[in-house]
Design a protein around this motif. Structure first.
Motif, PDB file in Angstrom:
ATOM      1  N   ALA A 171       0.929  -1.301   0.018  1.00 18.25           N
ATOM      2  CA  ALA A 171       0.133  -0.125  -0.010  1.00 18.25           C
ATOM      3  C   ALA A 171       1.029   1.158  -0.054  1.00 18.25           C
ATOM      4  N   ASN A 172       2.088   1.011   0.306  1.00 16.51           N
ATOM      5  CA  ASN A 172       2.952   2.377   0.612  1.00 16.51           C
ATOM      6  C   ASN A 172       3.998   2.205  -0.599  1.00 16.51           C
ATOM      7  N   GLY A 191      -3.227   5.992  -1.225  1.00 13.69           N
ATOM      8  CA  GLY A 191      -2.951   7.082  -2.190  1.00 13.69           C
ATOM      9  C   GLY A 191      -3.386   6.510  -3.674  1.00 13.69           C
ATOM     10  N   GLN A 192      -3.203   5.323  -4.006  1.00 14.83           N
ATOM     11  CA  GLN A 192      -3.617   4.692  -5.217  1.00 14.83           C
ATOM     12  C   GLN A 192      -5.181   4.692  -5.276  1.00 14.83           C
ATOM     13  N   GLU A 228      -7.213   6.902  -8.185  1.00 15.30           N
ATOM     14  CA  GLU A 228      -8.594   6.534  -8.840  1.00 15.30           C
ATOM     15  C   GLU A 228      -9.836   7.516  -8.803  1.00 15.30           C
ATOM     16  N   PHE A 229     -10.060   7.858  -7.566  1.00 14.52           N
ATOM     17  CA  PHE A 229     -10.988   8.933  -7.065  1.00 14.52           C
ATOM     18  C   PHE A 229     -11.038  10.179  -7.934  1.00 14.52           C
ATOM     19  N   TYR A 230      -9.633  10.711  -7.662  1.00 11.32           N
ATOM     20  CA  TYR A 230      -9.461  12.046  -8.620  1.00 11.32           C
ATOM     21  C   TYR A 230      -9.611  11.632 -10.179  1.00 11.32           C
ATOM     22  N   GLY A 272       0.420   7.360  -5.364  1.00 11.53           N
ATOM     23  CA  GLY A 272      -1.040   7.721  -5.990  1.00 11.53           C
ATOM     24  C   GLY A 272      -1.184   9.146  -6.082  1.00 11.53           C
ATOM     25  N   LEU A 273      -2.383   9.713  -5.663  1.00 14.19           N
ATOM     26  CA  LEU A 273      -2.567  11.020  -5.578  1.00 14.19           C
ATOM     27  C   LEU A 273      -1.480  11.958  -4.596  1.00 14.19           C
TER      28      LEU A 273
END
Ligand SMILES: Cc1cc2nc3c(=O)[nH]c(=O)nc-3n(C[C@H](O)[C@H](O)[C@H](O)COP(=O)(O)OP(=O)(O)OC[C@H]3O[C@@H](n4cnc5c(N)ncnc54)[C@H](O)[C@@H]3O)c2cc1C
Ligand code: SF4
Ligand code: SF4
Lengths: 584, 77
Positions: free
Chosen positions: A88-89, A290-291, A295-297, A524-525
């Motif tokens: 995840a990191n 962040g990933q 996707e949200f962004y 990610g973001l």
């Protein structure tokens, strides 16, 4: 009775006390650190110093809905958890601290249970753990989550921990060798100063929650408890400690305007999920990373927004049951927010948005750099909870690593005498803090704070653009000068707000500096750099440590410690495969 | 530069009939994490002095007489 005008009147005063172990911040990690230190040496003095009131302070002031990262035998192993958090990191994890947390957290759950905090069990009496993460099963609901603070407070009283409420710590004191010597703080209702000398100091001052400005424009409408204005980060920086991965921002998917969790961790196990405005699910996993935020962004910029939490496909009783959980414990005003807007979960989807930025290892990975004993790079100085660099640590991480810090810090205190410090440092700090009281006229702290945080949004919110970051740095320097020359306050309460402005400015500067240093995109973001859109494993598979060197901000690379739990390249990409391709 | 008096409507309301601050209660003032509540010199009752609220609700939950009501600050309502 102390009435209002007298209460906030600015008074002169400086006193000095001493203790073996000093804990700064009595939210979540702090009480556990104090209890564990005292348990290790019951004869020693432990002081817990808190800006608010330990009874109701910190992220869990009203309670919690559940443990987000419980590693419970039979459901998950420390190996699996360490692997999930490393993935995840994006691999930038010193696994020793994560592994140690995972090994110890089950004991802490049992300790909390003994304190009277209960966790959900199934009909067989087994812990009722839910799957929310991308890979493993770690979420454990807390049916009486509203009792957490009361239970902790009872223990603190029982163990006779000395509690100093309404003292705001502003600077650590260090000795000639760089070792920690104590702290300087002031009373937020009288402005009187206190120096607490200590053999070891544990910082548990929470996230930097007042960095970005919420979309509502309300300074205190933050995701984090706004008491956590970033002193932990600023104080560690000025004491010479290293801070890790500050460019890995905290950015959360929240209920728009309300700015609290929506909360997919609770709703997910019942069948709730994140959807776009076409009612389509676009991510497989609602665990915050962040990933996932990327996707949200993407969904928002692709024109398929807003993004919603969707529960209106569930049985009405189920949706109402979720409302019942969410509107009672952790953020109980959430129900009132929905009532004003006429939103019922069974009928309509709940509009979400991307939060303002902050620093927080509880949810992300930005924190004061610590090892697996919660030791910072300054001897005798420890950090635990949201402000320490152990990633995705959440509430159980704060408790567990608080306990680890308490125990090790008392060991350190037992082997050391008090460190000396320069009285001139105390005088200088008093002058720095009191400067706004010497002016008849000028800029009130709320206006300065608003301006810094608006620029944080305008220029630092990802995607990160180099030219915008450079403008931000210039603006922050101008505002810093305004604050130095013109900030003014009228009472002790405003003086607290003025002191917070400095932490917010320091954090804004650190966020900009660390982000510019890492010339790649990662997490990610959280660190999406428009000018360097790719991950660069050859050059940046490392931590970035930020610290103060010769009075200036400085960044350097630090290798990730060799993994204890090996991870294949194929597994490492798992968090980048969350998008549901059918909707693309 | 002199200061202006820009008004804001506060989100936390205290029912003066129910509040027993005049009998020595300071519970809501004590527990508020943002320290924004005070006892008024004029009325002897609790009130919100600073508009800096996290709408978190300890003040309401811990008040012994149910005198406190937390609403959502107008800017985000
Ligand atoms: C709204 C919300 C919901 C969450 N939901 C969950 C959940 O369901 N499950 C989960 O596992 N985790 C959840 N988390 C995360 C979890 O609550 C945190 O990770 C954890 O509580 C952090 O503990 P802490 O001790 O680091 O910080 P806190 O508990 O915030 O404590 C920090 C303390 O430091 C004090 N302080 C700050 N500055 C100073 C200063 N200058 N001097 C003295 N004291 C100071 C503060 O007043 C505060 O008491 C949530 C967090 C939030 C904000
Ligand atoms: S807690 Fe309730 S009764 Fe006590 S001072 Fe506050 S409003 Fe009044
Ligand atoms: S809701 Fe929270 S921040 Fe607002 S007054 Fe009550 S205790 Fe204080």
């Amino acid at each position: 009775m102390q009435s209002d005008a007298r209460m906030d009147e600015i008074r002169d005063g400086l006193s000095e006390v001493e203790c073996d172990v000093l804990v700064l911040g009595g939210g979540t990690a702090g009480p556990m650190a104090a209890l564990r230190a005292k348990k290790k040496n019951p004869k020693a003095t432990v002081i817990l110093l808190e800006k608010a009131n330990v009874k109701r302070s910190g992220a869990i002031s009203m309670g919690m809905d559940g443990l987000n990262n419980a590693v419970i035998p039979g459901y998950a192993t420390p190996e699996q958890y360490t692997k999930e958090i490393t993935i995840a990191n994006d691999g930038i994890v010193d696994q020793a601290a994560v592994y140690k947390y995972a090994e110890n957290c089950y004991d802490i759950i049992q300790e909390l249970d003994r304190f009277g905090i209960r966790f959900q069990k199934d009909e067989n009496g087994e812990y009722d753990v839910k799957k929310v993460h991308h890979l493993g099963t770690y979420v454990l609901p807390m049916p009486n989550g509203e009792t957490v603070k009361k239970a902790l407070y009872r223990q603190l009283r029982r163990e006779r921990i000395l509690i100093s409420n309404r003292y705001m710590a502003t600077r650590l004191l260090t000795g000639p060798t760089g070792r920690v010597a104590g702290v300087i703080a002031f009373n937020t209702r009288t402005a009187e100063f206190i120096v607490v000398k200590a053999k070891a100091v544990i910082m548990c001052m929470g996230a930097a929650g007042r960095l970005g400005l919420p979309v509502s424009g309300y300074l205190y409408g933050t995701y984090e408890n706004p008491t956590n204005s970033g002193e932990g980060y600023a104080m560690a920086y000025h004491a010479g400690a290293a801070l890790a991965n500050l460019e890995c921002f905290q950015i959360n998917p929240l209920i728009k305007d309300y700015n609290g969790p929506s909360c997919a961790y609770v709703a997910g196990p019942f069948g709730g999920y994140t959807a776009n405005s076409r009612d389509e699910r676009f991510i497989e996993c609602d665990y915050w990373s962040g990933q996932m935020m990327q996707e949200f962004y993407q969904e928002l910029v692709s024109g398929k927004g807003p993004v919603y939490l969707k529960l209106n496909h569930l049985q009405p009783e189920t949706a109402e049951h979720i409302e019942d959980i969410l509107h009672k414990v952790e953020r109980p005003s959430r129900g009132r927010f929905h009532e004003n807007r006429g939103t019922r979960y069974a009928q309509s989807m709940i509009e979400m948005h991307i939060s303002e930025i902050g620093f927080c290892s509880g949810h992300s990975a930005s924190g004061v750099f610590v090892d697996d004993f919660a030791r910072t790079t300054v001897p005798g100085l420890y950090a635990a909870g949201d402000m320490a660099s152990v990633p995705h640590n959440y509430m159980l991480g704060a408790f567990t690593n608080g306990a680890i810090a308490g125990e090790d810090a008392m060991g350190f205190a037992d082997g050391h005498d008090f460190e000396s410090f320069d009285a001139g440092d105390v005088a200088a700090e008093q002058t720095r803090i009191m400067a706004p009281t010497t002016r008849e006229d000028g800029l009130p702290p709320n206006q300065i704070e608003y301006k810094v945080r608006r620029f944080v949004n305008d220029y630092l919110q990802p995607p990160k653009v180099t030219a915008k970051y450079e403008i931000a740095q210039r603006r922050f320097a101008e505002i810093r000068q305004d604050a130095e020359e013109r900030m003014m306050v009228r009472d002790a309460h405003e003086l607290m707000r003025a002191a917070e402005v400095w932490s917010i400015l320091d954090c804004a500067d650190m966020a900009a500096y660390a982000s510019l240093y890492r010339t790649e995109s990662r997490w990610g973001l959280y660190h999406m750099r428009a000018d360097y859109p790719e991950r660069d494993e050859d050059n940046w598979r490392c931590h970035v440590l930020l610290s103060k060197k010769d009075g200036e901000m400085h960044c350097e690379k630090r290798d990730v410690a060799p993994y204890i739990v090996p991870i294949s390249d194929e597994e490492m990409g798992a968090y980048y495969r969350q998008r549901i391709t059918a909707t693309a | 530069m002199p200061l202006a008096n820009t008004p804001t409507s506060v989100p936390v309301l205290v029912d003066a009939e129910k509040c027993i601050a005049d009998k020595g209660c300071t519970v809501c003032v004590d527990v508020c994490p943002l320290d924004v509540l005070r006892i008024s010199e004029d009325t002897g009752k609790a009130y919100m002095k600073y508009d800096e609220c996290w709408y978190c609700m300890p003040c309401e939950a811990d008040c012994p007489t149910n005198a406190v009501t937390v609403t959502i600050p107008y800017l985000l309502r």
